[in-house]
Design an enzyme around this catalytic site. Sequence first.
Site, mmCIF file in Angstrom:
data_model
loop_
_atom_site.group_PDB
_atom_site.id
_atom_site.type_symbol
_atom_site.label_atom_id
_atom_site.label_comp_id
_atom_site.label_asym_id
_atom_site.label_seq_id
_atom_site.Cartn_x
_atom_site.Cartn_y
_atom_site.Cartn_z
ATOM 1 N N ASN A 42 0.839 -1.202 0.000
ATOM 2 C CA ASN A 42 0.000 0.000 0.000
ATOM 3 C C ASN A 42 0.872 1.250 0.000
ATOM 4 O OD1 ASN A 42 0.628 -0.790 2.687
ATOM 5 N ND2 ASN A 42 -1.076 0.362 3.542
ATOM 6 N N GLU A 44 0.298 5.268 0.690
ATOM 7 C CA GLU A 44 -0.644 6.289 1.155
ATOM 8 C C GLU A 44 -0.240 7.674 0.675
ATOM 9 O OE1 GLU A 44 -1.016 5.615 5.404
ATOM 10 O OE2 GLU A 44 -2.268 3.834 5.014
ATOM 11 N N CYS A 53 -4.196 0.664 -2.354
ATOM 12 C CA CYS A 53 -4.054 -0.608 -1.626
ATOM 13 C C CYS A 53 -2.976 -1.489 -2.268
ATOM 14 C CB CYS A 53 -5.360 -1.386 -1.667
ATOM 15 S SG CYS A 53 -6.665 -0.684 -0.663
ATOM 16 N N GLU A 55 -3.131 -4.667 -2.944
ATOM 17 C CA GLU A 55 -3.661 -5.597 -3.952
ATOM 18 C C GLU A 55 -3.709 -4.940 -5.321
ATOM 19 O OE1 GLU A 55 -4.839 -4.824 -0.995
ATOM 20 O OE2 GLU A 55 -6.103 -6.388 -0.129
ATOM 21 N N CYS A 87 -10.316 -5.096 0.450
ATOM 22 C CA CYS A 87 -11.438 -4.149 0.530
ATOM 23 C C CYS A 87 -12.340 -4.347 -0.691
ATOM 24 C CB CYS A 87 -10.919 -2.709 0.618
ATOM 25 S SG CYS A 87 -10.364 -2.037 -0.959
ATOM 26 N N CYS A 90 -10.791 -3.519 -4.106
ATOM 27 C CA CYS A 90 -9.817 -4.525 -4.565
ATOM 28 C C CYS A 90 -10.518 -5.803 -5.019
ATOM 29 C CB CYS A 90 -8.792 -4.806 -3.476
ATOM 30 S SG CYS A 90 -7.678 -3.402 -3.223
HETATM 31 N N1 THU Z 1 -5.212 -1.552 2.730
HETATM 32 C C1 THU Z 1 -4.664 -2.387 1.785
HETATM 33 O O1 THU Z 1 -3.624 -2.067 1.202
HETATM 34 N N2 THU Z 1 -5.278 -3.560 1.545
HETATM 35 C C2 THU Z 1 -6.326 -4.059 2.249
HETATM 36 O O2 THU Z 1 -6.757 -5.172 1.994
HETATM 37 C C3 THU Z 1 -6.937 -3.248 3.312
HETATM 38 C C4 THU Z 1 -6.449 -1.849 3.412
HETATM 39 C C5 THU Z 1 -4.509 -0.313 3.064
HETATM 40 C C6 THU Z 1 -5.163 0.968 2.648
HETATM 41 C C7 THU Z 1 -4.569 1.938 3.657
HETATM 42 O O3 THU Z 1 -3.293 2.343 3.194
HETATM 43 C C8 THU Z 1 -4.374 1.094 4.901
HETATM 44 O O4 THU Z 1 -4.369 -0.241 4.466
HETATM 45 C C9 THU Z 1 -5.432 1.294 5.984
HETATM 46 O O5 THU Z 1 -6.706 1.149 5.458
#
Ligand code: THU
Length: 132
Positions: A42, A44, A53, A55, A87, A90
């Site tokens: 991920n 941000e 994310c 994925e 999520c 994804c």
């Molecule tokens: N996130 C992912 O990368 N994958 C997931 O399956 C759940 C959430 C990330 C998004 C954000 O950067 C952090 O996790 C918190 O939500």
Amino acid sequence: MDKTELLAKAKEASKNAYAPYSNFKVGACVLFDSGNFYTGCNVENVSYGLSLCAERNAISNAISNGEQGKLVSIAIYSPNTEQCVPCGACRQWLVEFSKEAEIILEDKQNKIISYNINNLLPEAFSPEKLKD
Ligand code: THU
């Protein structure tokens, strides 16, 4: 590549996560029927809604590298929670590349758990719908 190896790649990828706002690190490793695998973490952003994310980054990595096969499975790992399920966004991305993708996670006891995208996103709006 077996499930344990795929999860190990996802774990490795989670170490590269850029998550200064949530401190929630995620890594993913996606496997295609070509036998090739691709990782992502991920990423941000200070404008929180722009965060990406793990994925979707793994899938983008695959496509950017010329992958044209069918997505077989994806391993997802976060050191911050057990069973880091994908999520909704994804899940929709996974359906784009397979309606039967296996989703490989790790539970509290480090046991491998797997789901099928059919169960995680039933009645999905899939690419075939546009052909109806
Ligand atoms: N996130 C992912 O990368 N994958 C997931 O399956 C759940 C959430 C990330 C998004 C954000 O950067 C952090 O996790 C918190 O939500």
